[in-house]
Design a protein around this motif. Structure first.
Motif, short mmCIF file in Angstrom:
data_model
loop_
_atom_site.label_atom_id
_atom_site.label_comp_id
_atom_site.label_asym_id
_atom_site.label_seq_id
_atom_site.Cartn_x
_atom_site.Cartn_y
_atom_site.Cartn_z
N GLY A 124 -45.14 -16.85 15.51
CA GLY A 124 -44.32 -17.57 16.48
C GLY A 124 -44.93 -18.87 16.97
N LEU A 125 -45.87 -19.44 16.20
CA LEU A 125 -46.55 -20.65 16.64
C LEU A 125 -45.72 -21.90 16.39
CD1 LEU A 125 -50.14 -19.78 15.33
CD2 LEU A 125 -49.23 -19.51 17.65
N MET A 126 -45.00 -21.94 15.26
CA MET A 126 -44.14 -23.08 14.94
C MET A 126 -43.26 -22.69 13.76
SD MET A 126 -46.80 -25.71 13.04
CE MET A 126 -48.00 -25.63 14.39
N PRO A 127 -42.17 -23.41 13.52
CA PRO A 127 -41.32 -23.11 12.37
C PRO A 127 -42.08 -23.28 11.06
CG PRO A 127 -40.17 -24.55 13.91
CD PRO A 127 -41.60 -24.47 14.37
N PHE A 135 -57.24 -5.46 18.06
CA PHE A 135 -57.58 -6.59 18.92
C PHE A 135 -56.39 -7.18 19.67
CE2 PHE A 135 -60.52 -6.65 15.23
CZ PHE A 135 -61.71 -6.43 15.91
N GLY A 136 -55.22 -6.56 19.53
CA GLY A 136 -54.05 -7.11 20.20
C GLY A 136 -53.54 -8.36 19.50
N ARG A 137 -52.79 -9.19 20.22
CA ARG A 137 -52.22 -10.40 19.63
C ARG A 137 -53.31 -11.33 19.09
NH1 ARG A 137 -48.25 -13.80 18.73
NH2 ARG A 137 -48.39 -15.99 19.31
N GLY A 138 -54.47 -11.32 19.74
CA GLY A 138 -55.56 -12.16 19.26
C GLY A 138 -55.97 -11.80 17.84
N GLY A 139 -55.87 -10.52 17.48
CA GLY A 139 -56.20 -10.10 16.12
C GLY A 139 -55.25 -10.69 15.11
N GLY A 140 -53.95 -10.70 15.45
CA GLY A 140 -52.96 -11.29 14.55
C GLY A 140 -53.19 -12.79 14.39
N ILE A 141 -53.56 -13.46 15.48
CA ILE A 141 -53.86 -14.90 15.43
C ILE A 141 -55.09 -15.15 14.54
CG2 ILE A 141 -54.57 -16.90 16.77
CD1 ILE A 141 -51.69 -16.20 17.22
N PHE A 142 -56.08 -14.27 14.65
CA PHE A 142 -57.29 -14.41 13.84
C PHE A 142 -56.96 -14.36 12.35
CE2 PHE A 142 -60.70 -12.32 11.44
CZ PHE A 142 -61.73 -13.23 11.64
N ILE A 143 -56.15 -13.37 11.95
CA ILE A 143 -55.78 -13.25 10.54
C ILE A 143 -54.95 -14.45 10.10
CG2 ILE A 143 -54.38 -11.92 8.90
CD1 ILE A 143 -57.16 -10.80 9.46
N CYS A 144 -54.10 -14.94 10.99
CA CYS A 144 -53.33 -16.14 10.69
C CYS A 144 -54.27 -17.31 10.42
CB CYS A 144 -52.39 -16.46 11.86
SG CYS A 144 -51.45 -17.98 11.67
N LEU A 145 -55.31 -17.43 11.24
CA LEU A 145 -56.30 -18.50 11.04
C LEU A 145 -57.01 -18.34 9.70
CD1 LEU A 145 -58.02 -20.88 12.05
CD2 LEU A 145 -59.51 -19.21 13.20
N CYS A 146 -57.37 -17.11 9.35
CA CYS A 146 -58.04 -16.86 8.07
C CYS A 146 -57.14 -17.23 6.90
CB CYS A 146 -58.45 -15.39 7.96
SG CYS A 146 -59.83 -14.92 9.04
N VAL A 147 -55.86 -16.84 6.98
CA VAL A 147 -54.91 -17.19 5.93
C VAL A 147 -54.83 -18.71 5.78
CG1 VAL A 147 -52.47 -17.18 5.26
CG2 VAL A 147 -53.55 -15.09 6.10
N CYS A 148 -54.78 -19.40 6.92
CA CYS A 148 -54.71 -20.87 6.89
C CYS A 148 -55.93 -21.48 6.23
CB CYS A 148 -54.55 -21.41 8.31
SG CYS A 148 -52.94 -21.06 9.08
N LEU A 207 -49.37 -20.03 3.96
CA LEU A 207 -49.89 -20.52 5.25
C LEU A 207 -48.76 -20.69 6.25
CD1 LEU A 207 -52.40 -23.46 5.71
CD2 LEU A 207 -50.24 -23.46 6.92
N SER A 208 -47.68 -21.33 5.82
CA SER A 208 -46.55 -21.59 6.70
C SER A 208 -45.92 -20.31 7.21
CB SER A 208 -45.49 -22.44 5.97
OG SER A 208 -46.05 -23.64 5.49
N GLU A 209 -45.81 -19.33 6.32
CA GLU A 209 -45.21 -18.06 6.71
C GLU A 209 -46.09 -17.32 7.71
OE1 GLU A 209 -44.19 -14.35 3.99
OE2 GLU A 209 -42.65 -15.91 3.84
N ALA A 210 -47.40 -17.37 7.51
CA ALA A 210 -48.32 -16.70 8.44
C ALA A 210 -48.22 -17.32 9.83
CB ALA A 210 -49.75 -16.80 7.92
N VAL A 211 -48.14 -18.65 9.90
CA VAL A 211 -48.02 -19.34 11.18
C VAL A 211 -46.69 -19.02 11.83
CG1 VAL A 211 -47.85 -21.61 12.27
CG2 VAL A 211 -49.59 -21.20 10.52
N SER A 212 -45.63 -19.01 11.02
CA SER A 212 -44.29 -18.73 11.53
C SER A 212 -44.17 -17.31 12.08
CB SER A 212 -43.26 -18.95 10.42
OG SER A 212 -41.96 -18.63 10.86
#
Length: 412
Positions: A157-160, A318-331, A149-154
């Motif tokens: 570029g959302l947070m360390p 989907f652009g950057r929004g697609g990457g954010i979506f997958i990050c949310l799913c991983v979380c 989860l932490s790696e996906a968020v990192s």
């Protein structure tokens, strides 16, 4: 660590799991074809199913499937399907036994420890299983998932990474300490989170497949054509090995949804199913949903996009929004797995402590492990989880297979 895992997860382990899967598929009369007969309700069964799904549907649904395709090509997906079908029989057998022994010994701590001790007659082996499962809860179920989860968020570029780990651990602690027992809190959260999580992820994958305009018939033809090459078979085995080592992390191919580990028995035994057969059938259905449905959607999304990872595929469409979506799913996947595994660890502690209350200390250590996960290498945690996992699989498979053989020659 990699040297140790090369031995532990070599041909002997893979072969033993596959052979056990084939045997239990025969004994269960191909449980996939008989699910409808046994899928019944029961007080609390829905919460137990959601809690077990929460623990198993970890980040392996995303990263484990991608690893198998990268290593073995499209044909690796076929071998993941085969291993999932065998895993359904393993899940059915271990949960059916778990239900039977829970009925025989209603006042004993439930789970694989019960049928290992009472059925196999080995208290020592039961203790080894419980201790290994408790370690797996801390490392595989908590630290590995939180680190993913932490790696996906990192990466977005959302947070360390360390900050994400601390926040995730704090959120898990809020849920875990909201009830006297972690199991109750985990099951309550899972009952609400899992359906939303699954539908959100499935909807995203289906949307991507539609937008790419790829022909599903061509993708399935590619999977089947490539399935019987040496590279694909090796990749399918590798993908499964990774999927099971982290369970809710990467080992999703050789057998799906923790089938063979016995972990789902820990929560299903408290579910109030109408019969042991019903309990086993629901466990088999979870394997089907986790691997045949969820991992197949991941594979189709990756193959239709031509990318190596799902994050790249969604970013392409989907652009950057697609990457954010997958990050949310991983979380969501990771956080649900953390809650489910907290429940598993508590059940094992209850057995080891012989009824003595140690749950507050356990929950503190569990949450602390989650907070520290962001400071560790993800590969290190995956490797450590691989080692621990062997000590769950072998005691459980020995007990389940021996007890099934003891029942006689006929099918159950």
């Amino acid at each position: 660590m990699e040297t140790i895992n090369a031995v532990l997860w070599g041909p002997f382990t893979v072969g033993a799991i596959l052979l056990c899967g084939i045997y239990h598929t025969y004994k269960s009369g191909s449980i996939l074809l008989r699910l409808k007969k046994y899928l019944g309700g029961g007080k609390g069964s829905g919460r137990a199913v959601m809690s077990a799904l929460a623990a198993s549907m970890g980040t392996g649904n995303i990263t484990g499937c991608a690893a198998a395709i990268t290593t073995g090509g499209p044909g690796a997906v076929f071998w993941m399907w085969i291993s999932a079908l065998l895993g359904m029989a393993l899940a059915y057998s271990e949960n059916r036994l778990g239900g039977e022994y829970a009925e025989r010994y209603p006042h004993k701590p439930k789970g694989p420890m019960l049928y290992i001790e009472k059925g196999l007659g080995s208290k020592k082996l039961a203790v080894i299983y419980a201790a290994a499962c408790l370690c797996a809860a801390l490392v595989m179920g908590c630290m590995s998932q939180t680190a993913a989860l932490s790696e996906a968020v990192s990466e977005q570029g959302l947070m360390p990474k360390w900050t994400a780990g601390l926040i995730s651990s704090a959120a898990a602690a809020f849920v875990i300490f909201s009830s006297q027992k972690a199991a109750d809190a985990a099951m309550n959260a899972a009952e609400k989170l899992v359906p939303v999580m699954g539908l959100l992820y499935a909807g995203g994958c289906i949307a991507l497949i539609i937008l790419t305009g790829s022909s599903l018939s061509d993708i399935f033809r590619e999977i089947l054509t490539d399935a019987f090459t040496f590279r694909a078979a090796a990749g399918g085995i590798f993908g499964g090995a990774v999927s099971k080592a982290v369970s809710v992390g990467l080992r999703r191919g050789i057998f799906s949804n923790e089938a063979g580990m016995g972990s789902s028995v820990l929560v299903h035994s408290e579910g109030g199913f109408s019969s042991p057969e019903s309990m086993g059938a629901w466990a088999a259905l979870e394997v089907f949903l986790d691997t045949i449905v969820c991992c197949t959607l991941t594979a189709l999304a990756i193959l239709s996009s031509g990318k190596e990872t799902l994050s790249e595929a969604f970013t392409l469409c989907f652009g950057r929004g697609g990457g954010i979506f997958i990050c949310l799913c991983v979380c969501l996947f990771a956080w649900a797995a953390v809650l489910g595994w907290c429940c598993y660890g508590e059940k094992c502690l209850e057995y080891l402590a012989e009824g003595k209350e140690s749950f507050v200390l356990y929950k503190l250590i569990f949450c602390l492990c989650g907070g520290l996960a962001g400071f560790f290498s993800l590969n290190f945690l995956f490797g450590l989880s691989d080692i621990i996992n062997v000590f769950l699989i072998f005691p459980n498979l020995i007990a389940v297979t021996c007890l099934t053989i003891k029942e006689g020659k006929g099918r159950y």
